[in-house]
Motif scaffolding. Sequence first.
Motif, PDB file in Angstrom:
ATOM      1  N   LEU A   1      38.086  32.371  48.814  1.00  0.00           N
ATOM      2  CA  LEU A   1      38.521  30.975  48.874  1.00  0.00           C
ATOM      3  C   LEU A   1      39.938  30.819  48.327  1.00  0.00           C
ATOM      4  N   ALA A   2      40.234  31.528  47.239  1.00  0.00           N
ATOM      5  CA  ALA A   2      41.578  31.470  46.661  1.00  0.00           C
ATOM      6  C   ALA A   2      42.626  31.972  47.650  1.00  0.00           C
ATOM      7  N   LEU A   3      42.272  32.991  48.427  1.00  0.00           N
ATOM      8  CA  LEU A   3      43.207  33.532  49.412  1.00  0.00           C
ATOM      9  C   LEU A   3      43.374  32.573  50.592  1.00  0.00           C
ATOM     10  N   VAL A   4      42.259  32.008  51.072  1.00  0.00           N
ATOM     11  CA  VAL A   4      42.306  31.091  52.208  1.00  0.00           C
ATOM     12  C   VAL A   4      43.112  29.843  51.869  1.00  0.00           C
ATOM     13  N   GLU A   5      43.083  29.424  50.624  1.00  0.00           N
ATOM     14  CA  GLU A   5      43.829  28.231  50.212  1.00  0.00           C
ATOM     15  C   GLU A   5      45.335  28.446  50.245  1.00  0.00           C
ATOM     16  N   ALA A   6      45.762  29.712  50.398  1.00  0.00           N
ATOM     17  CA  ALA A   6      47.185  30.050  50.583  1.00  0.00           C
ATOM     18  C   ALA A   6      48.067  29.511  49.462  1.00  0.00           C
ATOM     19  N   ARG A   7      47.711  29.883  48.256  1.00  0.00           N
ATOM     20  CA  ARG A   7      48.488  29.429  47.096  1.00  0.00           C
ATOM     21  C   ARG A   7      49.499  30.475  46.628  1.00  0.00           C
TER      22      ARG A   7
ATOM     23  N   ASP B   1      55.783  42.152  33.386  1.00  0.00           N
ATOM     24  CA  ASP B   1      55.135  42.830  32.262  1.00  0.00           C
ATOM     25  C   ASP B   1      53.895  42.073  31.800  1.00  0.00           C
ATOM     26  N   GLU B   2      53.996  40.747  31.752  1.00  0.00           N
ATOM     27  CA  GLU B   2      52.851  39.927  31.321  1.00  0.00           C
ATOM     28  C   GLU B   2      51.674  40.083  32.280  1.00  0.00           C
ATOM     29  N   ASP B   3      51.953  40.081  33.568  1.00  0.00           N
ATOM     30  CA  ASP B   3      50.876  40.210  34.555  1.00  0.00           C
ATOM     31  C   ASP B   3      50.257  41.602  34.522  1.00  0.00           C
ATOM     32  N   ALA B   4      51.085  42.617  34.363  1.00  0.00           N
ATOM     33  CA  ALA B   4      50.571  43.987  34.292  1.00  0.00           C
ATOM     34  C   ALA B   4      49.659  44.151  33.077  1.00  0.00           C
ATOM     35  N   ARG B   5      50.105  43.613  31.951  1.00  0.00           N
ATOM     36  CA  ARG B   5      49.298  43.692  30.733  1.00  0.00           C
ATOM     37  C   ARG B   5      47.996  42.894  30.886  1.00  0.00           C
ATOM     38  N   ALA B   6      48.095  41.713  31.531  1.00  0.00           N
ATOM     39  CA  ALA B   6      46.910  40.871  31.725  1.00  0.00           C
ATOM     40  C   ALA B   6      45.877  41.571  32.610  1.00  0.00           C
ATOM     41  N   LEU B   7      46.324  42.233  33.672  1.00  0.00           N
ATOM     42  CA  LEU B   7      45.405  42.970  34.544  1.00  0.00           C
ATOM     43  C   LEU B   7      44.710  44.088  33.780  1.00  0.00           C
ATOM     44  N   TYR B   8      45.464  44.766  32.935  1.00  0.00           N
ATOM     45  CA  TYR B   8      44.905  45.861  32.129  1.00  0.00           C
ATOM     46  C   TYR B   8      43.897  45.332  31.114  1.00  0.00           C
TER      47      TYR B   8
ATOM     48  N   LYS C   1      38.089  36.555  36.988  1.00  0.00           N
ATOM     49  CA  LYS C   1      38.867  35.330  37.191  1.00  0.00           C
ATOM     50  C   LYS C   1      40.357  35.594  37.007  1.00  0.00           C
ATOM     51  N   CYS C   2      40.704  36.405  36.012  1.00  0.00           N
ATOM     52  CA  CYS C   2      42.108  36.743  35.763  1.00  0.00           C
ATOM     53  C   CYS C   2      42.678  37.549  36.925  1.00  0.00           C
ATOM     54  N   TRP C   3      41.932  38.526  37.391  1.00  0.00           N
ATOM     55  CA  TRP C   3      42.379  39.336  38.523  1.00  0.00           C
ATOM     56  C   TRP C   3      42.585  38.480  39.762  1.00  0.00           C
ATOM     57  N   ILE C   4      41.645  37.581  40.031  1.00  0.00           N
ATOM     58  CA  ILE C   4      41.756  36.715  41.209  1.00  0.00           C
ATOM     59  C   ILE C   4      43.001  35.844  41.119  1.00  0.00           C
ATOM     60  N   SER C   5      43.233  35.270  39.951  1.00  0.00           N
ATOM     61  CA  SER C   5      44.372  34.382  39.757  1.00  0.00           C
ATOM     62  C   SER C   5      45.687  35.094  40.042  1.00  0.00           C
ATOM     63  N   ILE C   6      45.856  36.266  39.475  1.00  0.00           N
ATOM     64  CA  ILE C   6      47.116  36.999  39.646  1.00  0.00           C
ATOM     65  C   ILE C   6      47.281  37.483  41.082  1.00  0.00           C
ATOM     66  N   MET C   7      46.224  38.051  41.664  1.00  0.00           N
ATOM     67  CA  MET C   7      46.354  38.657  42.993  1.00  0.00           C
ATOM     68  C   MET C   7      46.377  37.646  44.129  1.00  0.00           C
ATOM     69  N   SER C   8      45.980  36.413  43.859  1.00  0.00           N
ATOM     70  CA  SER C   8      46.003  35.400  44.913  1.00  0.00           C
ATOM     71  C   SER C   8      47.176  34.439  44.792  1.00  0.00           C
ATOM     72  N   GLU C   9      47.883  34.482  43.669  1.00  0.00           N
ATOM     73  CA  GLU C   9      48.945  33.502  43.442  1.00  0.00           C
ATOM     74  C   GLU C   9      50.345  34.096  43.354  1.00  0.00           C
TER      75      GLU C   9
ATOM     76  N   SER D   1      37.283  44.082  48.665  1.00  0.00           N
ATOM     77  CA  SER D   1      38.269  43.006  48.796  1.00  0.00           C
ATOM     78  C   SER D   1      39.513  43.285  47.963  1.00  0.00           C
ATOM     79  N   PHE D   2      39.326  43.636  46.700  1.00  0.00           N
ATOM     80  CA  PHE D   2      40.471  43.932  45.842  1.00  0.00           C
ATOM     81  C   PHE D   2      41.250  45.143  46.348  1.00  0.00           C
ATOM     82  N   LEU D   3      40.539  46.166  46.828  1.00  0.00           N
ATOM     83  CA  LEU D   3      41.211  47.356  47.354  1.00  0.00           C
ATOM     84  C   LEU D   3      42.024  47.021  48.600  1.00  0.00           C
ATOM     85  N   THR D   4      41.459  46.194  49.473  1.00  0.00           N
ATOM     86  CA  THR D   4      42.188  45.782  50.677  1.00  0.00           C
ATOM     87  C   THR D   4      43.454  45.028  50.298  1.00  0.00           C
TER      88      THR D   4
END
Length: 376
Positions: free
Chosen positions: A170-176, A190-197, A209-217, A253-256
């Motif tokens: 849904l986050a991807l379809v919303e095109a944000r 650097d902040e995003d890389a650290r947050a993903l880790y 939720k954190c991964w979705i936010s970064i990878m969709s926005e 999905s994340f791998l794609t």
Amino acid sequence: MAMVQEFLGQLTLQLGGGEPTYPTVVPEPNFDPDKDAARIETAIKTKGVNEQTIIDVLTKRTYNQRREIAFAFERRAKKDMISALKGALSGSLETVILGLMKSTAQYDASEIKASIKGLGTDEESLIEIVCSRSNAEFMEIKKVYKELFKKDLEKDVSGDTSGDLAKLLLALVEARRAEPSSVVDYQKIDEDARALYEAGVKRKGTDVKCWISIMSERSVPHLQKVFERYKSYSPYDMQESIRKEVKGDLEKSFLTLVQCFENKQLYFANRLQDAMKVKDVSSTNTFYSFMGLEENMKRICNVSADASDVLQWNCIRRLRFSFNVAWLCLLEQRSEGKGADPDHGVPVRGGPQEDQTRVQGPSREVSVPDHCCTFL
């Protein structure tokens, strides 16, 4: 089967030596829709159907030219060309040829609807489309989806999936997703890389939720730099981390997403290779998705006159291996059972057989005809 292989044989690329040339979508210069419509009508009426003529015409025209052919056919035959093709063809060839008569957005919308229609969901097709499209593509897909099915794409996707997968799609379809910027924000990278880790490998459990936010926005160029920076925090790269942290459709999905961020052309080349491993080559969705990159490749390869020669060459060099992989698959597939030796080239209808270029594939060297056919 043979006709599908012949169809794929029309989708060829210039991989010759010397100065790089740029694969792109090129309209037929001497295009005559009435002549093409007549050829299609004759092919359909021929006893047993002349499938080769249908392939030769429709795979060598752009989408807009195919539309003109359809209009000319209707004027000439007093019936819809798509219906005529549907009645004349069958199997995978029918699926692919009918797919060619749709725009990329129409095809995507139809495939998404088919993947969520009825009992159960075809998650693989849904993931492949939703996780590989851009903001602009999603805006067009949603518009077409509404026109075709009188429903909102977001509601259908969220209503037919559940859990974290539904939230990601849904986050991807919303095109944000943010658009690329000429300004590189190293602090944000650097902040995003650290947050993903910290949301994954560093902790027990995964903050999806954190991964979705970064990878969709975040924009694609930004994420490419984030994944490089991520390696300085994690003992694993992003794809390895995904495999360790999540499973099932969420993992796919994340791998794609990551694979498309890193190199979308290579992702589709690999998908094409995987599809051609299937004995009956029935996975036509991947074939069309690969061809659906025509507009993306036009933007990549037809670099504006303002771009430097170095930038143009880097674009081509990045695409070259991806297409060689796809070509290797095609040559291997077409040589099966025909006594053809891939090391001496596989005949491709409509192109010269001399001046062949040696291409080093993943496992062995093969010959690629040094001529240019268009992507659709």
